[in-house]
Design a protein around this motif. Structure first.
Motif, PDB file in Angstrom:
ATOM      1  N   PHE A  37       0.831  -1.208   0.000  1.00 45.54           N
ATOM      2  CA  PHE A  37       0.000   0.000   0.000  1.00 45.54           C
ATOM      3  C   PHE A  37       0.867   1.260   0.000  1.00 45.54           C
ATOM      4  CE2 PHE A  37      -1.979   3.423   2.483  1.00 45.54           C
ATOM      5  CZ  PHE A  37      -2.949   3.797   1.565  1.00 45.54           C
ATOM      6  N   LYS A  38       1.914   1.285   0.794  1.00 44.49           N
ATOM      7  CA  LYS A  38       2.778   2.471   0.834  1.00 44.49           C
ATOM      8  C   LYS A  38       3.389   2.764  -0.531  1.00 44.49           C
ATOM      9  CE  LYS A  38       3.919   2.456   5.707  1.00 44.49           C
ATOM     10  NZ  LYS A  38       4.934   2.338   6.723  1.00 44.49           N
ATOM     11  N   GLN A  39       3.812   1.720  -1.222  1.00 42.57           N
ATOM     12  CA  GLN A  39       4.392   1.914  -2.554  1.00 42.57           C
ATOM     13  C   GLN A  39       3.342   2.417  -3.551  1.00 42.57           C
ATOM     14  OE1 GLN A  39       7.659   1.774  -3.395  1.00 42.57           O
ATOM     15  NE2 GLN A  39       7.870   1.584  -1.192  1.00 42.57           N
ATOM     16  N   ILE A  40       2.166   1.854  -3.492  1.00 38.30           N
ATOM     17  CA  ILE A  40       1.091   2.273  -4.391  1.00 38.30           C
ATOM     18  C   ILE A  40       0.655   3.700  -4.060  1.00 38.30           C
ATOM     19  CG2 ILE A  40      -1.338   1.861  -4.992  1.00 38.30           C
ATOM     20  CD1 ILE A  40      -0.666  -1.153  -4.795  1.00 38.30           C
ATOM     21  N   TRP A  41       0.528   4.006  -2.765  1.00 39.66           N
ATOM     22  CA  TRP A  41       0.073   5.343  -2.380  1.00 39.66           C
ATOM     23  C   TRP A  41       1.062   6.421  -2.804  1.00 39.66           C
ATOM     24  CZ3 TRP A  41      -4.219   7.566  -1.753  1.00 39.66           C
ATOM     25  CH2 TRP A  41      -4.266   8.861  -1.257  1.00 39.66           C
ATOM     26  N   LYS A  42       2.357   6.130  -2.703  1.00 39.84           N
ATOM     27  CA  LYS A  42       3.365   7.109  -3.136  1.00 39.84           C
ATOM     28  C   LYS A  42       3.163   7.486  -4.594  1.00 39.84           C
ATOM     29  CE  LYS A  42       7.300   5.194  -1.824  1.00 39.84           C
ATOM     30  NZ  LYS A  42       8.731   4.982  -1.552  1.00 39.84           N
ATOM     31  N   ARG A  43       2.769   6.531  -5.420  1.00 39.93           N
ATOM     32  CA  ARG A  43       2.588   6.786  -6.846  1.00 39.93           C
ATOM     33  C   ARG A  43       1.228   7.414  -7.172  1.00 39.93           C
ATOM     34  NH1 ARG A  43       6.036   2.890  -6.021  1.00 39.93           N
ATOM     35  NH2 ARG A  43       7.768   2.468  -7.409  1.00 39.93           N
ATOM     36  N   LEU A  44       0.210   7.081  -6.386  1.00 43.65           N
ATOM     37  CA  LEU A  44      -1.139   7.575  -6.662  1.00 43.65           C
ATOM     38  C   LEU A  44      -1.462   8.905  -5.989  1.00 43.65           C
ATOM     39  CD1 LEU A  44      -3.360   4.373  -6.361  1.00 43.65           C
ATOM     40  CD2 LEU A  44      -2.552   5.501  -8.430  1.00 43.65           C
ATOM     41  N   SER A  45      -0.777   9.217  -4.931  1.00 48.06           N
ATOM     42  CA  SER A  45      -1.068  10.418  -4.154  1.00 48.06           C
ATOM     43  C   SER A  45      -0.876  11.670  -4.997  1.00 48.06           C
ATOM     44  CB  SER A  45      -0.158  10.472  -2.938  1.00 48.06           C
ATOM     45  OG  SER A  45      -0.272  11.711  -2.283  1.00 48.06           O
ATOM     46  N   PRO A  46      -1.850  12.575  -4.963  1.00 49.76           N
ATOM     47  CA  PRO A  46      -1.709  13.813  -5.733  1.00 49.76           C
ATOM     48  C   PRO A  46      -0.467  14.609  -5.317  1.00 49.76           C
ATOM     49  CG  PRO A  46      -3.913  13.631  -4.794  1.00 49.76           C
ATOM     50  CD  PRO A  46      -3.108  12.495  -4.266  1.00 49.76           C
ATOM     51  N   SER A  47      -0.115  14.545  -4.039  1.00 47.17           N
ATOM     52  CA  SER A  47       1.040  15.296  -3.553  1.00 47.17           C
ATOM     53  C   SER A  47       2.295  14.425  -3.476  1.00 47.17           C
ATOM     54  CB  SER A  47       0.732  15.872  -2.175  1.00 47.17           C
ATOM     55  OG  SER A  47       0.366  14.831  -1.289  1.00 47.17           O
ATOM     56  N   ILE A  67     -10.475   7.919  -0.378  1.00 44.43           N
ATOM     57  CA  ILE A  67      -9.843   7.158  -1.458  1.00 44.43           C
ATOM     58  C   ILE A  67      -8.685   6.323  -0.915  1.00 44.43           C
ATOM     59  CG2 ILE A  67      -8.431   7.383  -3.553  1.00 44.43           C
ATOM     60  CD1 ILE A  67     -10.257   9.794  -4.275  1.00 44.43           C
ATOM     61  N   ALA A  68      -7.853   6.936  -0.086  1.00 48.09           N
ATOM     62  CA  ALA A  68      -6.719   6.211   0.496  1.00 48.09           C
ATOM     63  C   ALA A  68      -7.190   5.036   1.344  1.00 48.09           C
ATOM     64  CB  ALA A  68      -5.862   7.152   1.344  1.00 48.09           C
ATOM     65  N   THR A  69      -8.228   5.263   2.133  1.00 48.88           N
ATOM     66  CA  THR A  69      -8.758   4.211   2.999  1.00 48.88           C
ATOM     67  C   THR A  69      -9.355   3.065   2.186  1.00 48.88           C
ATOM     68  OG1 THR A  69      -9.213   5.870   4.687  1.00 48.88           O
ATOM     69  CG2 THR A  69     -10.322   3.766   4.920  1.00 48.88           C
ATOM     70  N   ALA A  70     -10.074   3.385   1.126  1.00 48.51           N
ATOM     71  CA  ALA A  70     -10.667   2.348   0.275  1.00 48.51           C
ATOM     72  C   ALA A  70      -9.583   1.517  -0.416  1.00 48.51           C
ATOM     73  CB  ALA A  70     -11.594   2.979  -0.764  1.00 48.51           C
ATOM     74  N   ILE A  71      -8.558   2.184  -0.924  1.00 50.42           N
ATOM     75  CA  ILE A  71      -7.451   1.464  -1.579  1.00 50.42           C
ATOM     76  C   ILE A  71      -6.737   0.577  -0.570  1.00 50.42           C
ATOM     77  CG2 ILE A  71      -5.199   1.752  -2.699  1.00 50.42           C
ATOM     78  CD1 ILE A  71      -6.361   4.344  -3.961  1.00 50.42           C
TER      79      ILE A  71
END
Length: 101
Positions: A37-47, A67-71
Motif C-alpha cells: 500500500f505504501k508503494q502504491i500510495w506514493k505513486r497515486l497520491s496527488p502530492s 480514497i486512500a482508505t478504500a485502496i
C-alpha cells in the motif's frame, strides 16, 4: 454449500494444528499489504507524499482520505485472502487435511 472438488473435508485436529500457521500468515499478510500500500500510495497520491492520510490530520481533504482508505482496505483484503489460501493449500499438501470449512 457445495464444496470445491479439490477441497477435502477437514478435521478438528487439522483446524487446531493450523491455528499457529494462520496466525503467522495473518502477520505476514499485514506486513506485506502495508509495504504494498505504501508503494502504491506514493505513486497515486496527488502530492506524492510517503504517508497516507490519517483521519485526524486536518491537512488532508475528506475525498483524499476516503480514497486512500478504500485502496488500503482493498489491498489488505486481497493480500490476506491470497496468503490465507496459499497457507491452507500448503498445509493440505503437507498434512492431507484442509484446515478450514
Amino acid at each position: 454449500m457445495a464444496k470445491h472438488p479439490r477441497e477435502k473435508t477437514s478435521s478438528k485436529t487439522a483446524k487446531l494444528v493450523y491455528r499457529p500457521v494462520g496466525l503467522l500468515s495473518g502477520i505476514v499478510s499485514g506486513a506485506l499489504a502495508s509495504v504494498l500500500f505504501k508503494q502504491i500510495w506514493k505513486r497515486l497520491s496527488p502530492s506524492h507524499r510517503e504517508d497516507s492520510p490519517n483521519a485526524l490530520e486536518s491537512e488532508y481533504g475528506l475525498g483524499e482520505l476516503l480514497i486512500a482508505t478504500a485502496i488500503q482496505g482493498a489491498i489488505f483484503a486481497v493480500v490476506k485472502a491470497l496468503v490465507d489460501r496459499g497457507g491452507a493449500r500448503a498445509f493440505e499438501r503437507v498434512t492431507g487435511s484442509w484446515p478450514g470449512d
